[in-house]
Design a protein around this motif. Structure first.
Motif, PDB file in Angstrom:
ATOM      1  N   PRO A 247      77.248 100.145  23.828  1.00  0.00           N
ATOM      2  CA  PRO A 247      76.325 100.841  24.744  1.00  0.00           C
ATOM      3  C   PRO A 247      77.042 101.479  25.937  1.00  0.00           C
ATOM      4  CG  PRO A 247      75.452  98.690  24.142  1.00  0.00           C
ATOM      5  CD  PRO A 247      76.865  98.729  23.673  1.00  0.00           C
ATOM      6  N   PHE A 248      78.113 100.805  26.407  1.00  0.00           N
ATOM      7  CA  PHE A 248      78.872 101.339  27.540  1.00  0.00           C
ATOM      8  C   PHE A 248      79.675 102.569  27.111  1.00  0.00           C
ATOM      9  CE2 PHE A 248      78.232  96.785  28.109  1.00  0.00           C
ATOM     10  CZ  PHE A 248      77.591  96.763  29.334  1.00  0.00           C
TER      11      PHE A 248
ATOM     12  N   TRP B 132      70.868 100.090  22.125  1.00  0.00           N
ATOM     13  CA  TRP B 132      70.839  98.695  22.564  1.00  0.00           C
ATOM     14  C   TRP B 132      70.253  97.773  21.491  1.00  0.00           C
ATOM     15  CZ3 TRP B 132      73.215  96.025  26.170  1.00  0.00           C
ATOM     16  CH2 TRP B 132      73.765  96.696  27.256  1.00  0.00           C
ATOM     17  N   ALA B 133      69.219  98.235  20.784  1.00  0.00           N
ATOM     18  CA  ALA B 133      68.617  97.421  19.725  1.00  0.00           C
ATOM     19  C   ALA B 133      69.622  97.150  18.613  1.00  0.00           C
ATOM     20  CB  ALA B 133      67.381  98.112  19.165  1.00  0.00           C
TER      21      ALA B 133
ATOM     22  N   THR C 200      72.919  97.298  18.846  1.00  0.00           N
ATOM     23  CA  THR C 200      73.990  96.460  19.395  1.00  0.00           C
ATOM     24  C   THR C 200      73.582  94.994  19.432  1.00  0.00           C
ATOM     25  OG1 THR C 200      74.794  98.280  20.775  1.00  0.00           O
ATOM     26  CG2 THR C 200      75.459  96.054  21.402  1.00  0.00           C
ATOM     27  N   ILE C 201      72.383  94.712  19.897  1.00  0.00           N
ATOM     28  CA  ILE C 201      71.913  93.327  20.018  1.00  0.00           C
ATOM     29  C   ILE C 201      71.820  92.657  18.649  1.00  0.00           C
ATOM     30  CG2 ILE C 201      69.910  91.895  20.618  1.00  0.00           C
ATOM     31  CD1 ILE C 201      69.420  93.874  22.961  1.00  0.00           C
ATOM     32  N   VAL C 202      71.267  93.369  17.657  1.00  0.00           N
ATOM     33  CA  VAL C 202      71.126  92.792  16.313  1.00  0.00           C
ATOM     34  C   VAL C 202      72.495  92.463  15.714  1.00  0.00           C
ATOM     35  CG1 VAL C 202      70.426  93.266  13.938  1.00  0.00           C
ATOM     36  CG2 VAL C 202      68.892  93.839  15.818  1.00  0.00           C
ATOM     37  N   VAL C 203      73.399  93.438  15.758  1.00  0.00           N
ATOM     38  CA  VAL C 203      74.737  93.228  15.171  1.00  0.00           C
ATOM     39  C   VAL C 203      75.478  92.132  15.922  1.00  0.00           C
ATOM     40  CG1 VAL C 203      76.940  94.313  14.596  1.00  0.00           C
ATOM     41  CG2 VAL C 203      74.827  95.628  14.411  1.00  0.00           C
TER      42      VAL C 203
ATOM     43  N   GLU D  54      71.626 107.779  18.321  1.00  0.00           N
ATOM     44  CA  GLU D  54      71.363 108.311  19.654  1.00  0.00           C
ATOM     45  C   GLU D  54      70.098 107.671  20.217  1.00  0.00           C
ATOM     46  OE1 GLU D  54      72.372 112.507  20.606  1.00  0.00           O
ATOM     47  OE2 GLU D  54      72.286 112.756  18.419  1.00  0.00           O
ATOM     48  N   GLY D  55      69.971 107.726  21.534  1.00  0.00           N
ATOM     49  CA  GLY D  55      68.817 107.126  22.187  1.00  0.00           C
ATOM     50  C   GLY D  55      69.166 105.756  22.725  1.00  0.00           C
TER      51      GLY D  55
END
Length: 497
Positions: A417-418, A439-440, A442-445, A433-434
Motif C-alpha cells: 500500500p505504501f 488495502w483489502a 494486502t490484508i488478506v494476503v 487500483e483503488g
C-alpha cells in the motif's frame, strides 16, 4: 542497458529460471505424503490467496523498479524506508543462507539415487571418515564449485538455470504422462481412491488436529516460495517492464496446475497406507519410493514380470535422481548469487564494508559470495564433525528456517500500500487500483502468511515440544534483532561524524 547484449534474459529463459528456483516436483509428493489428497485444498487456497496476488504484487514492484539493481531491498526501500528494507532483507537472506546448508545435503541424496537408484549416502565412508563427516566435506566441495562458477557471471547462471529448469519441468511432465498411462491401463482404477473424506482428511497421523492442518499452509508457502529471489536478476532481463511480469505470471499458472495435478497423480499407483505409512518412509526419500513404485505398477499394468517391473522402477528412480541433481545445481547457482546480490547492491555503501560491496569484472559481488560460502561451509563442517551437540544445532537451524523463509513476505506484502502511494513512479504494469482494493488485497494476503506462521509456531506446543516451538518462533525475531542492532549502530556512527 543494451538489449542486444547476449547475456540479456529472454522470456523463455526467465520462466525456466523461475521454475528451477521455485518449482519442486518433490513438493507435490511431499504434500501427498503429509496430507494425501487433502493437500490439494491448501495448495489451491494458498495459490489463490497468496501465490497469485503476491506474484502480481512482485511483478508490479519489478516493473516499476526495473532500473534498480537491489532486488527486494530496493523494493522495500523504495516503498517504505531504509531501515525496514535492511531488516526485512536481512531476515530473508539469513533464511536462504540456512537453506544452502540443507539443500547441499539433499543434493547428495539425489546424486546417490541418480547413480545407484536409491539413497546410499549413509554407507559412504573414506579413510577414517564416517558417512556424516564425508558428506560434510563433499557438501563444502560442491558449494565451493558452485560459488566459483557463479562468480564468473550471469551468463553462466543463465545457462545452468535453463538446463535445470528444463529437467525440473520434464520430470513433472514425465511423471504426469506415466501416471495417466497407468490410469488408462488400469481402466480408471486408483490405488488411493478419491472420496469426499480423502479430499478433506489426511491419512497421516501427524496431520489430524486442526492446528496441524492449518500449519500445513507454511509447507504450501514454501512450495511457492522463492518467487522474489529472481528479483536479483531483473537488471539482466530483456525489456524487464514487460518480460518480468509476464514471466512471473506464466510460471505461476503452470506451477499451480502442475502441483495440483501431480498430487492427484500420486494416488494413481500408490496407496498411502500400504506404501507410505511405514516408518522407513520420510520426507527425504518419499519421492524416490513413490517414483520407483510407479515404475513397478506400470510394468505390472503392461503384464510384465516382477523382475522386469522392478527394473522399470529402478530406471525411473535413476531418472528422478538425475533430474533432481540438475535442478539442484541450477537452484544452487541462483541462490548463491541472487539473494546476496539483492542485499549487497540494495544497501547503501556506508552500511557494509567496501570490500564486500565491490563487484568483480563479471559484475558479480564475488567477495560477498565467498564470505557466504565460508559461513555456510563452517556450519556444515560443524554439523558434520560436532557430534550430538551439532546435530541438535542443525535441528535448531532448520526450525529457525521454517518460519524465517516465510517471514520476509510479511514485509514485502505490507509495503505494497505504501508503494502504491508513491508518486513519480513509472508503472508499466499495474496489478490493482483503488485504495480500498489495495488495502483489502494486502490484508488478506498478509493474514494468510501470518496465520500459517503463527500456527506453525504454536503447533509443537500441543505435542509438548516446547523447544521446537521456541526456536521456530525465535528465528525471524533473532535475525531481525541482529539486523536492527547492526543498522542502529551504523546510524549512530554516521550521526557522530
Amino acid at each position: 542497458m543494451d538489449n542486444s547484449n547476449s547475456t540479456n534474459i529472454k522470456l523463455g529463459s526467465l520462466v525456466l529460471m523461475i521454475f528451477s528456483a521455485i518449482f519442486g516436483f518433490s513438493n507435490s509428493i511431499s504434500a501427498f505424503y503429509q496430507m494425501g489428497y487433502a493437500s490439494i485444498i491448501w495448495y489451491v487456497v494458498t495459490a489463490i490467496l497468496f501465490f497469485l496476488p503476491s506474484a502480481l504484487i512482485f511483478a508490479e514492484y519489478g516493473a516499476s523498479f526495473k532500473g534498480i539493481k537491489g532486488g527486494i531491498y530496493s523494493w522495500l526501500e523504495g516503498s517504505t524506508n531504509e531501515k525496514v528494507a535492511f531488516v526485512g532483507t536481512f531476515i530473508w537472506l539469513a533464511a536462504w543462507v540456512i537453506w544452502l546448508v540443507s539443500s547441499t545435503q539433499f543434493f547428495l541424496v539425489s546424486v546417490s539415487t541418480a547413480v545407484w537408484g536409491h539413497d546410499t549416502t549413509q554407507s559412504w565412508n573414506f579413510l577414517n571418515l564416517n558417512s556424516t563427516q564425508l558428506l560434510g566435506i563433499l557438501e563444502v566441495v560442491f558449494l565451493v564449485i558452485v560459488t566459483f562458477c557463479a562468480a564468473k557471471g550471469i551468463d553462466k547462471i543463465k545457462v545452468v538455470s535453463n538446463i535445470g529448469g528444463f529437467f525440473t519441468l520434464a520430470i513433472a511432465i514425465g511423471f504426469t504422462v506415466v501416471s495417466l498411462l497407468v490410469f488408462l491401463l488400469n481402466k480408471g482404477h486408483l490405488a488411493q481412491p478419491i472420496t469426499a473424506q480423502n479430499l478433506v482428511h489426511s491419512p497421516n497421523s501427524a496431520f489430524q488436529s486442526p492446528i496441524a492442518v492449518v500449519s500445513f499452509i507454511v509447507y504450501a508457502l514454501f512450495a511457492y516460495g522463492g518467487l522474489e529471489t529472481t528479483s536479483g536478476v531483473i537488471d539482466s532481463v530483456d525489456k524487464p517492464e514487460k518480460t518480468y511480469p509476464k514471466g512471473l505470471i506464466i510460471a505461476m499458472v503452470i506451477m499451480t496446475f502442475l502441483y495440483v495435478f501431480n498430487i492427484l497423480m500420486c494416488g494413481v499407483a500408490v496407496n498411502w497406507k500400504a506404501q507410505l505409512g511405514g516408518k522407513e518412509v520420510d520426507l527425504a526419500n518419499v519421492e524416490y519410493i513413490l517414483i520407483n513404485n510407479l515404475g513397478i505398477v506400470l510394468g505390472h499394468s503392461l503384464g510384465l514380470s516382477n523382475s522386469v517391473s522392478a527394473t522399470i522402477g529402478s530406471v525411473f528412480s535413476h531418472c528422478a535422481g538425475w533430474a533432481d541433481v540438475l535442478s539442484g545445481i541450477s537452484a544452487a547457482f541462483l541462490m548463491v548469487y541472487s539473494p546476496i546480490k539483492s542485499f549487497i547492491e540494495g544497501c547503501d555503501n556506508r552500511l557494509l564494508p567496501r570490500k564486500l560491496v565491490k563487484l568483480n569484472k563479471h559484475n558479480m559481488p564475488e567477495r560477498s559470495m565467498w564470505l557466504q560460502a565460508v559461513i555456510v561451509s563452517v556450519i556444515i563442517l560443524f554439523i558434520s564433525f560436532g557430534g550430538n551437540a551439532a546435530g541438535k544445532f542443525y535441528t535448531i537451524l532448520m526450525d529457525m528456517m521454517n518460519v524465517s523463509s516465510s517471514a520476509p513476505y510479511l514485509f514485502l506484502i505490507a509495503a505494497y500500500p505504501f508503494f502504491k502511494e508513491k508518486k513519480n513512479l513509472d508503472r508499466p504494469f499495474v496489478f490493482i487500483e483503488g485504495k480500498k482494493k489495495v488495502w483489502a488485497t494486502t490484508i488478506v494476503v498478509w493474514l494468510v502468511v501470518a496465520i500459517g506462521i503463527i500456527f506453525t509456531c504454536i503447533e509443537p506446543l500441543f505435542r509438548g515440544d516446547y523447544q521446537t516451538s521456541f526456536w521456530t518462533a525465535i528465528g525471524p525475531v533473532a535475525f531481525g534483532v541482529i539486523a536492527y542492532l547492526y543498522y542502529t549502530i551504523c546510524e549512530h556512527k554516521e550521526n557522530q561524524l
